[in-house]
Design an enzyme around this catalytic site. Structure first.
Site, PDB file in Angstrom:
ATOM      1  N   GLY A  59       0.828  -1.115   0.073  1.00 27.91           N
ATOM      2  CA  GLY A  59      -0.149   0.109  -0.088  1.00 27.91           C
ATOM      3  C   GLY A  59       0.655   1.386  -0.025  1.00 27.91           C
ATOM      4  N   GLN A  64       2.739   9.973   1.472  1.00 33.40           N
ATOM      5  CA  GLN A  64       3.928   9.089   1.445  1.00 33.40           C
ATOM      6  C   GLN A  64       4.845   9.730   0.432  1.00 33.40           C
ATOM      7  OE1 GLN A  64       2.184   5.370   2.582  1.00 33.40           O
ATOM      8  NE2 GLN A  64       3.994   5.062   3.407  1.00 33.40           N
ATOM      9  N   CYS A 107       6.049  -0.153   7.377  1.00 37.52           N
ATOM     10  CA  CYS A 107       5.257   0.958   6.476  1.00 37.52           C
ATOM     11  C   CYS A 107       6.813   1.537   5.694  1.00 37.52           C
ATOM     12  CB  CYS A 107       5.104   2.342   7.373  1.00 37.52           C
ATOM     13  SG  CYS A 107       4.539   3.643   6.444  1.00 37.52           S
ATOM     14  N   LEU A 108       6.457   1.754   4.491  1.00 37.23           N
ATOM     15  CA  LEU A 108       7.361   2.306   3.489  1.00 37.23           C
ATOM     16  C   LEU A 108       8.038   3.435   3.878  1.00 37.23           C
ATOM     17  CD1 LEU A 108       5.882   1.301   0.078  1.00 37.23           C
ATOM     18  CD2 LEU A 108       7.462   0.064   1.540  1.00 37.23           C
ATOM     19  N   HIS A 149      -4.569   1.224   7.443  1.00 35.00           N
ATOM     20  CA  HIS A 149      -3.258   1.385   7.493  1.00 35.00           C
ATOM     21  C   HIS A 149      -2.966   2.855   6.618  1.00 35.00           C
ATOM     22  CE1 HIS A 149       1.388   1.155   7.989  1.00 35.00           C
ATOM     23  NE2 HIS A 149       1.151   1.868   6.808  1.00 35.00           N
ATOM     24  N   GLU A 150      -3.503   2.750   5.360  1.00 32.49           N
ATOM     25  CA  GLU A 150      -3.203   3.672   4.252  1.00 32.49           C
ATOM     26  C   GLU A 150      -4.213   5.022   4.726  1.00 32.49           C
ATOM     27  OE1 GLU A 150      -0.560   3.497   2.622  1.00 32.49           O
ATOM     28  OE2 GLU A 150      -0.203   1.521   2.966  1.00 32.49           O
ATOM     29  N   HIS A 153      -2.575   7.269   7.087  1.00 29.95           N
ATOM     30  CA  HIS A 153      -1.913   8.221   6.432  1.00 29.95           C
ATOM     31  C   HIS A 153      -2.558   9.582   5.955  1.00 29.95           C
ATOM     32  CE1 HIS A 153       2.166   6.286   6.485  1.00 29.95           C
ATOM     33  NE2 HIS A 153       1.772   5.192   5.961  1.00 29.95           N
TER      34      HIS A 153
END
Length: 182
Positions: A59, A64, A107-108, A149-150, A153
């Site tokens: 994701g 991000q 997480c990226l 999660h996304e 963000h």
């Protein structure tokens, strides 16, 4: 032409740079995507999908990559499965299960950092497609975790915010050390 036809040659697309915490945009509330923004969203998708797949991740939210707008992409298909990409514009959770699930999250924007997070196991999400269609979809398991999660963000929330202060600080210190070494 399909909105995601570029995925056929995604390996040839340069990945967009992913921001790492504590980048300020990661803590901001993202603004809604308007009809006037859809072209820019479409233009951002190839680089974002490339970045997500190359990371590898499941994701990626617009903040991000420095875009403070409410859209995310997800693809929880395993490597041995056919890709299942989704683009969710202005997503919102409209219902959630009482059943909770604990899953290890990463997480990226917090590379190489992982922790167990407890979230609702199933959610009902409402979002718009690139074509403007409103979709309401019930999802569970890994997809539900990923979407939650996304969406976090988009509200300036990171997965570490669900942890104890001690665990959160340990992860953020470890991340800062790793970033200094680069």
């Amino acid at each position: 032409m399909n909105d995601l036809d570029f995925l056929k040659t995604i390996e040839d697309v340069d990945p967009t740079s992913i921001l790492v915490a504590p980048a300020p945009v990661l803590r901001q509330q993202a603004r809604e995507v308007t009809p006037d923004d859809v072209r820019a969203v479409r233009d951002a998708l190839p680089g974002m999908f490339s970045a997500m797949y190359k990371a590898p991740g499941i994701g990626l939210a617009a903040p991000q990559v420095g875009i403070s707008q409410r859209f995310v992409l997800v693809d929880v298909a395993r490597e041995d499965e056919e890709r299942a990409p989704m683009v969710l514009i202005n997503p919102e959770i409209i219902d959630e299960s009482e059943d909770l699930a604990a899953r290890e999250e990463g997480c990226l924007s917090l590379p190489n950092q992982y922790a167990e997070v407890v979230r609702p196991d199933a959610v009902k999400v409402r979002y718009r497609t690139l074509a403007g269609e409103v979709i309401e979809q019930e999802v569970d398991g890994l997809l539900a975790t990923c979407i939650q999660h996304e969406i976090d963000h988009l509200d300036g929330i990171l997965f570490v915010d669900y942890l104890s202060k001690l665990k959160r600080n340990m992860i953020l210190r470890r991340l800062a050390k790793e970033q200094k070494r680069r």
